[in-house]
Design a protein around this motif. Structure first.
Motif, short mmCIF file in Angstrom:
data_model
loop_
_atom_site.label_atom_id
_atom_site.label_comp_id
_atom_site.label_asym_id
_atom_site.label_seq_id
_atom_site.Cartn_x
_atom_site.Cartn_y
_atom_site.Cartn_z
N ALA A 163 0.70 -1.34 0.11
CA ALA A 163 -0.07 -0.06 0.04
C ALA A 163 0.94 1.34 0.10
O ALA A 163 0.47 2.23 -0.69
CB ALA A 163 -0.86 0.04 1.23
N SER A 192 -6.89 -0.71 3.04
CA SER A 192 -6.07 0.10 3.18
C SER A 192 -6.64 1.59 3.10
O SER A 192 -7.80 1.58 2.29
CB SER A 192 -4.75 -0.20 2.29
N VAL A 201 -3.52 -0.56 7.01
CA VAL A 201 -4.24 -1.82 6.46
C VAL A 201 -4.76 -2.62 7.33
O VAL A 201 -3.91 -2.58 8.33
CB VAL A 201 -3.22 -2.49 5.13
#
Length: 398
Positions: A36, A50, A97
């Motif tokens: 992410a 996320s 996340v």
């Protein structure tokens, strides 16, 4: 120890599996956090699960990320357990996340339940087996202790007879060894006591006939000091022989009682008059008892004679209900006598006598079912207390 070991193993398995499960979830969350972060820095859209400063992010993890560190934590998110991972991004914001942790939580919960039930089953089985094994051992030890108490109480016929000692093919444990040693000791002690009793009886019987002749011959001697000495020694020897015969009869345990109702106060006064000594009789509380008059007179007579022979005046006989106390004001009884009772042919401190008078008194008291104790008064003097039973003693056949 088995229960503690089962509990310890359960805790170790729980800790090990939990650490492994949490570690795997943490690695997965950190990997997704790295992906992410890379996508955010490349300007690509973030994948589901996320976000930047997402709602529900635990405050502790948010503060850690704002401080420039990355971390993970397990927390509730929308009613489900998740593994959060968070790290810093630009302008003091946080990228985070979350990975579903429900399956891992159910796995740990199922494992804990299995550990709990298996530990309870193992502990229960261990306790049952242990209780069974310990009960068998303690029951045998209890039986051995009962036999030991019977032997100490005078029952030399008592034996443990442990089944393991009778069968040499069976394994011999420590309890069987103790039982065998106790039975062997009792047999040896019984043999020695029987031999001593037979010896005492044989010697007394063998001495009786020649002593009768000596007594008759002494009566024929002309008057004089030598004759008096001979007659005195012959009389002492006859008394010793009769005492030995009486002890041998008491040792057999087959004496016969002639029970009648007696007033203790009057009986004590008769004993004192018959002794020909200066002895005071004090009747605090008179009592009528069912007893053998001859044996009771023998016990009290021996106690009074011993008080005058080995103690000092005044000698006082006190009747208080079914209890009769004979006290002198001498040096008191020896320590061994107070602790263990009188012993035949044992005297201390240069005292004259053979220790038979008190031995006979104890034996006759046992036949009467009475209790005879010896003590020393705090202000000096020996105290012998005879406590008669309230009910009439059982009459044994002879």
């Amino acid at each position: 120890m088995c229960c503690a070991l089962a509990a310890l193993l359960g805790v170790l398995v729980h800790v090990q599996v939990t650490d492994q499960t949490v570690g795997q979830a943490r690695e997965l969350a950190l990997d997704r956090l790295a992906d992410a972060t890379e996508a955010y820095e490349a300007g690509d859209p973030l994948f589901p699960g996320s976000g930047i400063d997402p709602p529900g992010l635990p405050a502790s993890l948010r503060a850690l990320a704002v401080g420039g560190d990355r971390g993970t934590v397990v927390a509730e998110h929308r009613g489900r357990p998740v593994m959060w991972a968070a790290g810093p991004v630009d302008h003091g914001r946080t990228i985070a996340v979350h990975v579903d942790y429900a399956q891992q939580a159910r796995t740990i919960e199922a494992l804990d339940s299995a550990i709990l039930w298996s530990s309870a089953l193992a502990i229960g089985a261990t306790l049952l087996v242990g209780a069974f094994a310990v009960t068998r051992v303690t029951r045998r030890l209890h039986a051995t202790a009962q036999v030991a108490r019977r032997i100490s109480g005078g029952d030399l016929d008592a034996r443990v007879d442990d089944p393991r000692t009778r069968d040499p093919d069976r394994p011999q444990d420590e309890v069987a060894a103790v039982a065998a040693a106790l039975d062997s000791m009792a047999s040896s002690l019984q043999s020695k006591l029987l031999a001593e009793q037979r010896f005492t009886a044989d010697v007394a019987h063998e001495l009786r006939t020649p002593l009768t002749g000596l007594h008759a011959a002494a009566e024929l001697l002309p008057p004089g000091r030598p004759t008096e000495l001979v007659r005195d020694r012959v009389a002492a020897l006859r008394t010793l022989t009769e005492d030995l015969l009486e002890i041998s009869r008491l040792d057999t345990g087959r004496e016969r009682l002639d029970v009648d109702s007696e007033e203790l106060g009057a009986l004590a006064e008769r004993v004192v008059r018959a002794s020909g000594t200066r002895t005071e009789v004090v009747v605090v509380r008179d009592a009528r008892v069912e007893t053998d008059r001859r044996r009771l007179e023998r016990v009290l007579g021996n106690l009074v004679a011993n008080a005058h022979r080995h103690g000092r005046g005044p000698v006082v006989v006190t009747v208080d209900g079914p209890s009769v106390t004979v006290r002198d004001h001498g040096d008191g009884y020896p320590e061994y006598l107070v602790a263990h009772g009188p012993q035949r042919f044992r005297t201390e401190g240069g005292a004259k006598g053979h220790g038979l008078g008190l031995t006979i008194a104890v034996g006759q008291a046992e036949v009467l079912g009475a209790r005879l104790t010896f003590a020393n008064a705090a202000d000096g003097g020996a105290v012998a207390r005879l406590t008669l039973p309230v009910e009439a003693p059982a009459v044994d056949g002879g």
